[in-house]
Design an enzyme around this catalytic site. Structure first.
Site, PDB file in Angstrom:
ATOM      1  N   GLN A 370      -1.492   5.571  10.888  1.00 30.01           N
ATOM      2  CA  GLN A 370      -2.668   4.885  10.319  1.00 30.01           C
ATOM      3  C   GLN A 370      -3.974   5.549  10.732  1.00 30.01           C
ATOM      4  O   GLN A 370      -5.008   5.274  10.149  1.00 30.01           O
ATOM      5  CB  GLN A 370      -2.725   3.426  10.815  1.00 30.01           C
ATOM      6  CG  GLN A 370      -1.695   2.525  10.201  1.00 30.01           C
ATOM      7  CD  GLN A 370      -1.574   1.217  10.964  1.00 30.01           C
ATOM      8  OE1 GLN A 370      -2.029   1.097  12.102  1.00 30.01           O
ATOM      9  NE2 GLN A 370      -0.941   0.248  10.347  1.00 30.01           N
ATOM     10  N   ASN A 373      -4.661  11.078  10.139  1.00 36.28           N
ATOM     11  CA  ASN A 373      -5.204  11.804   8.988  1.00 36.28           C
ATOM     12  C   ASN A 373      -5.741  10.755   8.010  1.00 36.28           C
ATOM     13  O   ASN A 373      -5.016  10.267   7.154  1.00 36.28           O
ATOM     14  CB  ASN A 373      -4.072  12.632   8.380  1.00 36.28           C
ATOM     15  CG  ASN A 373      -4.531  13.460   7.205  1.00 36.28           C
ATOM     16  OD1 ASN A 373      -5.571  13.209   6.612  1.00 36.28           O
ATOM     17  ND2 ASN A 373      -3.742  14.451   6.854  1.00 36.28           N
ATOM     18  N   HIS A 377      -4.178   8.983   4.644  1.00 38.21           N
ATOM     19  CA  HIS A 377      -3.800   7.575   4.834  1.00 38.21           C
ATOM     20  C   HIS A 377      -4.518   6.683   3.806  1.00 38.21           C
ATOM     21  O   HIS A 377      -3.898   5.809   3.204  1.00 38.21           O
ATOM     22  CB  HIS A 377      -4.132   7.142   6.262  1.00 38.21           C
ATOM     23  CG  HIS A 377      -3.912   5.689   6.506  1.00 38.21           C
ATOM     24  ND1 HIS A 377      -2.663   5.102   6.448  1.00 38.21           N
ATOM     25  CD2 HIS A 377      -4.780   4.686   6.789  1.00 38.21           C
ATOM     26  CE1 HIS A 377      -2.781   3.805   6.690  1.00 38.21           C
ATOM     27  NE2 HIS A 377      -4.053   3.525   6.899  1.00 38.21           N
ATOM     28  N   ARG A 399       6.540   1.145   2.225  1.00 38.26           N
ATOM     29  CA  ARG A 399       6.347   2.095   3.329  1.00 38.26           C
ATOM     30  C   ARG A 399       7.340   3.256   3.193  1.00 38.26           C
ATOM     31  O   ARG A 399       6.961   4.418   3.362  1.00 38.26           O
ATOM     32  CB  ARG A 399       6.541   1.361   4.662  1.00 38.26           C
ATOM     33  CG  ARG A 399       6.211   2.203   5.851  1.00 38.26           C
ATOM     34  CD  ARG A 399       6.070   1.377   7.096  1.00 38.26           C
ATOM     35  NE  ARG A 399       4.823   0.620   7.096  1.00 38.26           N
ATOM     36  CZ  ARG A 399       4.658  -0.567   7.634  1.00 38.26           C
ATOM     37  NH1 ARG A 399       5.671  -1.154   8.216  1.00 38.26           N
ATOM     38  NH2 ARG A 399       3.496  -1.176   7.610  1.00 38.26           N
ATOM     39  N   HIS A 410       5.514  17.611   2.388  1.00 37.54           N
ATOM     40  CA  HIS A 410       5.679  18.468   3.575  1.00 37.54           C
ATOM     41  C   HIS A 410       6.724  19.548   3.295  1.00 37.54           C
ATOM     42  O   HIS A 410       6.524  20.716   3.617  1.00 37.54           O
ATOM     43  CB  HIS A 410       6.088  17.626   4.794  1.00 37.54           C
ATOM     44  CG  HIS A 410       4.930  16.955   5.465  1.00 37.54           C
ATOM     45  ND1 HIS A 410       4.398  15.765   5.036  1.00 37.54           N
ATOM     46  CD2 HIS A 410       4.181  17.331   6.531  1.00 37.54           C
ATOM     47  CE1 HIS A 410       3.386  15.433   5.822  1.00 37.54           C
ATOM     48  NE2 HIS A 410       3.227  16.368   6.738  1.00 37.54           N
TER      49      HIS A 410
HETATM   50  C1  LIG Z   1       2.746   3.716   4.777  1.00 44.62           C
HETATM   51  C2  LIG Z   1       1.351   3.440   5.248  1.00 44.62           C
HETATM   52  C3  LIG Z   1       0.363   3.603   4.101  1.00 44.62           C
HETATM   53  C4  LIG Z   1       1.340   2.011   5.761  1.00 44.62           C
HETATM   54  O1  LIG Z   1       0.058   1.724   6.233  1.00 44.62           O
HETATM   55  P1  LIG Z   1      -0.179   0.445   7.176  1.00 44.62           P
HETATM   56  O2  LIG Z   1      -1.616   0.454   7.527  1.00 44.62           O
HETATM   57  O3  LIG Z   1       0.817   0.454   8.268  1.00 44.62           O
HETATM   58  O4  LIG Z   1       0.161  -0.768   6.206  1.00 44.62           O
HETATM   59  P2  LIG Z   1      -0.082  -2.346   6.422  1.00 44.62           P
HETATM   60  O5  LIG Z   1       1.145  -3.055   6.023  1.00 44.62           O
HETATM   61  O6  LIG Z   1      -0.625  -2.576   7.786  1.00 44.62           O
HETATM   62  O7  LIG Z   1      -1.199  -2.726   5.332  1.00 44.62           O
HETATM   63  C5  LIG Z   1      -2.292  -1.962   5.112  1.00 44.62           C
HETATM   64  C6  LIG Z   1      -3.212  -2.575   4.095  1.00 44.62           C
HETATM   65  O8  LIG Z   1      -2.489  -3.176   3.034  1.00 44.62           O
HETATM   66  C7  LIG Z   1      -2.960  -4.505   2.848  1.00 44.62           C
HETATM   67  N1  LIG Z   1      -1.857  -5.345   2.355  1.00 44.62           N
HETATM   68  C8  LIG Z   1      -0.838  -5.835   3.069  1.00 44.62           C
HETATM   69  N2  LIG Z   1      -0.044  -6.560   2.259  1.00 44.62           N
HETATM   70  C9  LIG Z   1      -0.601  -6.538   1.027  1.00 44.62           C
HETATM   71  C10 LIG Z   1      -0.253  -7.100  -0.221  1.00 44.62           C
HETATM   72  N3  LIG Z   1       0.835  -7.847  -0.379  1.00 44.62           N
HETATM   73  N4  LIG Z   1      -1.044  -6.834  -1.285  1.00 44.62           N
HETATM   74  C11 LIG Z   1      -2.146  -6.090  -1.149  1.00 44.62           C
HETATM   75  N5  LIG Z   1      -2.525  -5.528   0.016  1.00 44.62           N
HETATM   76  C12 LIG Z   1      -1.765  -5.755   1.076  1.00 44.62           C
HETATM   77  C13 LIG Z   1      -3.429  -4.931   4.208  1.00 44.62           C
HETATM   78  O9  LIG Z   1      -4.374  -5.975   4.103  1.00 44.62           O
HETATM   79  C14 LIG Z   1      -4.092  -3.685   4.691  1.00 44.62           C
HETATM   80  O10 LIG Z   1      -5.365  -3.543   4.077  1.00 44.62           O
HETATM   81  P3  LIG Z   1      -6.610  -2.848   4.833  1.00 44.62           P
HETATM   82  O11 LIG Z   1      -6.174  -1.446   5.140  1.00 44.62           O
HETATM   83  O12 LIG Z   1      -7.702  -2.915   3.829  1.00 44.62           O
HETATM   84  O13 LIG Z   1      -6.826  -3.669   6.050  1.00 44.62           O
HETATM   85  C15 LIG Z   1       0.939   4.376   6.432  1.00 44.62           C
HETATM   86  O14 LIG Z   1       1.886   4.321   7.425  1.00 44.62           O
HETATM   87  C16 LIG Z   1       0.786   5.805   5.984  1.00 44.62           C
HETATM   88  O15 LIG Z   1      -0.280   6.194   5.551  1.00 44.62           O
HETATM   89  N6  LIG Z   1       1.858   6.607   6.101  1.00 44.62           N
HETATM   90  C17 LIG Z   1       1.910   7.974   5.612  1.00 44.62           C
HETATM   91  C18 LIG Z   1       1.048   8.850   6.413  1.00 44.62           C
HETATM   92  C19 LIG Z   1       1.260  10.277   6.083  1.00 44.62           C
HETATM   93  O16 LIG Z   1       2.231  10.686   5.535  1.00 44.62           O
HETATM   94  N7  LIG Z   1       0.322  11.085   6.460  1.00 44.62           N
HETATM   95  C20 LIG Z   1       0.443  12.489   6.275  1.00 44.62           C
HETATM   96  C21 LIG Z   1      -0.383  13.144   7.266  1.00 44.62           C
HETATM   97  S1  LIG Z   1      -0.087  14.860   7.347  1.00 44.62           S
END
Ligand SMILES: CC(C)(COP(=O)(O)OP(=O)(O)OC[C@H]1O[C@@H](n2cnc3c(N)ncnc32)[C@H](O)[C@@H]1OP(=O)(O)O)[C@@H](O)C(=O)NCCC(=O)NCCS
Length: 483
Positions: A370, A373, A377, A399, A410
């Site tokens: 989270q 990056n 994200h 997820r 990747h």
């Molecule tokens: C998969 C991923 C997006 C999950 O993110 P997360 O923050 O753990 O997800 P969460 O369940 O906590 O929810 C995040 C958001 O969704 C919202 N949400 C949760 N349930 C929801 C629903 N039913 N409807 C709408 N929004 C919802 C939350 O309110 C939160 O919003 P906010 O960010 O505005 O506060 C994150 O782990 C990710 O980005 N992974 C990939 C990263 C990646 O590959 N990076 C590459 C780098 S090289």
């Protein structure tokens, strides 16, 4: 707590502890004794002799109820000195390694060799040509949006064209990288990165313009007129955003998520920009030097244990590689997410500088993804995760979907340039899901933080060694076996 007030101690009034002053002396104690004996001190005249007063006066205490600093109950958390000690030790131990490396290999840093990583032939620049051709896809997406805005295309036709355009953005450079002899692996990686960024940006561009059209349709249905709302405050509203200037601002801006009105910084700070540019220059040299001088010989020395399947030596090599690999990764993080992105943002007066958050404090793998990056994200949340949740998918499915897409990209960025499909990068990303569960289930707090660091320090060199080993076997051993 010892009562050092003697016989009169049980009857005396507690005046609070003064741990620094010792009993039986000091100006403060003397002063208290005098005050206790003074006629006006209690409002009543003294009834006892001056000689009796010292035995009844409260003696300052040097002990109180308190925990040792290292106990968690003490609430003490200032370890700045220990952090400095770690840094000094790190510098010292790395200085030794640096010297050992120099004595063993001499100077391996070679700027000419760096050029050969990008170009095979000085008269042919295939990676750069690929990057220039990428403009065609950006313009195609723009033209589709222009036509959708005026209703010259139906939404279905627009979607089909966008899907075709986005699919070509991924397939075309991959085909060129696989078929063209003159392109180098490093050149391919850079070109594919540009195309991947373009893919994500145009995906976002299409989504946001679609949301604007949907909002416009709703507003029209409600009001019958005044489709775009107010146009006050020099804010751009749909479809006025559909200009080349706006598109190219977005394509060069350090973000993957499109907006009609990006926050803008008031001016370009020349000193800030200069500092970032100098950092970029210096850290690029440092990374190249560390790779050539430290990583490459370690990797080369790892091939024999791999060939002999000597597991204890493989682990020793892995741990040896982990140090330079991790150091270079940390430098890369600062170079890319702080120096480069801030330099670009400063030049473009792009206001949102949240490119990373405090991922180093991650106590869970989820927190790391989270916060490490932020551009990726944010894109994942806005264009993949939340839309999936809104369509009724469970969090787990959404997820997994995000990590699957991330794993695909990747692998795309590694396998195609190396002409080798081994799925190590893909597996590494997909493994983040069970890893996140394990870390959150068994490690909390500082232990969780240590577990995240350990996976970063060990996980990456495992993947690097896997790819290098397979590349080595494929390119340097296969002909021998064939012969
Ligand atoms: C998969 C991923 C997006 C999950 O993110 P997360 O923050 O753990 O997800 P969460 O369940 O906590 O929810 C995040 C958001 O969704 C919202 N949400 C949760 N349930 C929801 C629903 N039913 N409807 C709408 N929004 C919802 C939350 O309110 C939160 O919003 P906010 O960010 O505005 O506060 C994150 O782990 C990710 O980005 N992974 C990939 C990263 C990646 O590959 N990076 C590459 C780098 S090289």
């Amino acid at each position: 707590m010892g009562d050092r007030g003697g016989a009169g101690g049980s009857r005396r009034r507690r005046t609070g502890s003064r741990p620094s002053s010792q009993s039986g002396g000091g100006p403060a104690a003397a002063e208290e004794e005098v005050r206790a004996a003074a006629p006006g001190a209690t409002g009543r005249p003294p009834t006892r002799t001056r000689a009796a007063a010292p035995t009844r006066a409260p003696l300052p205490q040097c002990h109180r109820l308190q925990d040792s600093l290292f106990s968690s109950d003490s609430g003490f958390n200032n370890y700045r000195g220990i952090l400095n000690w770690c840094v000094v030790m790190l510098i010292l131990s790395n200085a030794r390694l640096f010297l050992e490396n120099l004595i063993k290999y001499g100077i391996l840093v070679d700027p000419i060799q760096v050029v050969s990583l990008f170009l095979k032939d000085p008269y042919s620049w295939p990676a750069l040509c690929l990057v220039i051709v990428a403009n065609v896809f950006a313009v195609a997406a723009f033209q589709v949006e222009k036509r959708l805005a005026v209703g010259a295309l139906t939404e279905q036709a627009g979607l089909l064209l966008h899907v075709l355009n986005l699919a070509t953005i991924l397939c075309f450079p991959a085909a060129v990288a696989l078929l063209l002899e003159s392109i180098t692996p490093v050149g391919s990686v850079l070109a594919l990165m540009v195309y991947t960024i373009l893919f994500l940006k145009l995906f976002s561009y299409r989504d946001v313009n679609l949301w604007c059209r949907e909002r416009r349709a709703r507003a029209k249905a409600k009001a019958g007129k005044k489709a775009n709302g107010g146009t006050a405050q020099r804010m751009v509203s749909y479809p006025d955003n559909l200009t080349y200037r706006d598109l190219y601002y977005f394509l060069f801006a350090p973000t993957l998520c499109y907006e009609l009105n990006f926050p803008r910084s008031p001016r370009i700070r020349k000193r800030f920009l200069l500092r970032r540019l100098l950092e970029m220059l210096f850290l690029t040299q440092l990374q190249v030097g560390l790779i050539q001088q430290w990583m490459v010989p370690t990797i080369q020395n790892s091939m024999k244990p791999f060939k002999d399947m000597d597991y204890s030596r493989i682990i020793e090599r892995l741990l040896k590689l982990a140090v330079p690999n991790h150091l270079i990764w940390l430098i890369f993080f600062y170079w890319f997410f702080h120096s480069c992105m801030n330099a670009v943002a400063e030049l473009m007066q792009f206001g949102d500088r949240e490119f990373y958050r405090d991922w180093w404090n991650s106590e869970s793998v989820t927190y790391f993804w989270q916060n490490w990056n932020i551009p990726v994200h944010k894109w994942c949340l806005r264009h993949f995760y939340k839309p999936m949740l809104r369509r009724g998918s469970s969090k787990w499915v959404a997820r997994t979907g995000v990590f699957f897409a991330s794993a695909f990209f990747h692998e795309y960025l590694v396998s195609i340039p190396l002409h080798m499909f081994r799925l190590w990068a893909f597996t590494g990303m997909m493994a983040q899901i069970p890893l996140a569960w394990i870390v959150s289930r068994f490690f909390q707090g500082n232990y969780g933080n240590a577990a995240v660091w350990l996976t970063l320090i060990i996980g990456q060199p495992v993947a690097v060694l896997m790819y290098v080993h397979d590349y080595y076997v494929l390119h340097y051993e296969a002909p021998v076996v064939g012969a």
